[in-house]
Design a protein around this motif. Structure first.
Motif, PDB file in Angstrom:
ATOM      1  N   GLN A  38      53.828  67.192  54.487  1.00  8.22           N
ATOM      2  CA  GLN A  38      53.190  67.784  55.426  1.00  8.22           C
ATOM      3  C   GLN A  38      52.236  66.633  56.048  1.00  8.22           C
ATOM      4  OE1 GLN A  38      52.407  71.997  53.693  1.00  8.22           O
ATOM      5  NE2 GLN A  38      50.760  70.878  54.092  1.00  8.22           N
ATOM      6  N   ASN A  42      47.185  66.329  56.995  1.00 12.08           N
ATOM      7  CA  ASN A  42      47.612  67.813  57.502  1.00 12.08           C
ATOM      8  C   ASN A  42      47.501  68.983  56.228  1.00 12.08           C
ATOM      9  OD1 ASN A  42      47.781  67.072  60.387  1.00 12.08           O
ATOM     10  ND2 ASN A  42      49.883  66.561  59.802  1.00 12.08           N
ATOM     11  N   THR A  43      47.235  68.304  54.977  1.00  9.31           N
ATOM     12  CA  THR A  43      47.151  69.156  53.876  1.00  9.31           C
ATOM     13  C   THR A  43      45.864  69.315  53.570  1.00  9.31           C
ATOM     14  OG1 THR A  43      49.267  68.062  53.350  1.00  9.31           O
ATOM     15  CG2 THR A  43      48.084  69.378  51.572  1.00  9.31           C
TER      16      THR A  43
END
Length: 205
Positions: A38, A42-43
């Motif tokens: 990801q 974005n994690t």
């Protein structure tokens, strides 16, 4: 060059310590897979704890920040590298001594983990910043010993030690970048060979 991630599990020490190490490794494996899939930025920590099946409170017992998952205790290895450097013979060329000192990091990470970390650092501004901070800490710790080994010179005190260590770290980053471009082929041995070539280029230029 690399953390204690992915090393064979230790069989000594208290059982609680071994259990803690196993749990930390399991969380790291889950998190790295998410980061690679990801993207690091974005994690979220919530996604990591959900995938790992733990609570946020448990997560922060093992990791202070999300960046700590990637770097483990690598940022704190400056004193270990310094001890390895101080153990080298005083009459050994400084570049050779540094090369051997940095080699202690190779036992801290397996090639698969090292490649994953290199990929994440190359694609994440946050991790690049943390990586630079780590190197600056190492430079501050190692420079006085390098300066001592170089002896008296015409440059202002501290300049040569800082310059040599900064250059050695830049060579390590350059070797890692090429190793990453090649898909990590050859494992840590190939990374070491590339690092030797980078140091030789600088030393002989």
């Amino acid at each position: 060059m690399t953390t204690r991630h992915d090393r064979p599990e230790a069989t000594t020490g208290p059982i609680w310590e071994r259990t803690r190490r196993r749990v930390r490794e399991e969380i790291t494996d889950v998190a790295l897979a998410l980061f690679l899939d990801q993207g690091f930025e974005n994690t979220t920590v919530d996604q990591v704890v959900a995938a790992a099946g733990i609570s946020r409170r448990s997560f922060f017992r093992y990791f202070g920040t999300k960046e700590d998952i990637v770097f483990g205790d690598l940022a704190e290895q400056g004193p270990v590298i310094l001890a390895a450097l101080e153990a080298r013979p005083d009459d050994e060329p400084v570049w050779t001594a540094l090369r051997h000192a940095f080699a202690v990091l190779n036992a801290q990470v397996a090639p698969r983990r090292g490649l994953a970390i290199a990929r994440l650092v190359a694609t994440s501004p946050a991790l690049r910043a943390a990586h630079l901070e780590k190197h600056l800490r190492w430079q501050e710790q190692l420079a006085p010993e390098v300066e001592r080994r170089l002896g008296d010179g015409d440059a202002p005190p501290g300049l040569r030690g800082q310059a040599v260590v900064a250059t050695a770290l830049a060579c390590l980053d350059a070797a890692t970048a090429v190793w990453l471009d090649r898909g990590g082929k050859g494992g840590i041995e190939e990374l070491e060979r590339l690092y030797d070539q980078a140091l030789t280029t600088v030393r002989d230029s």
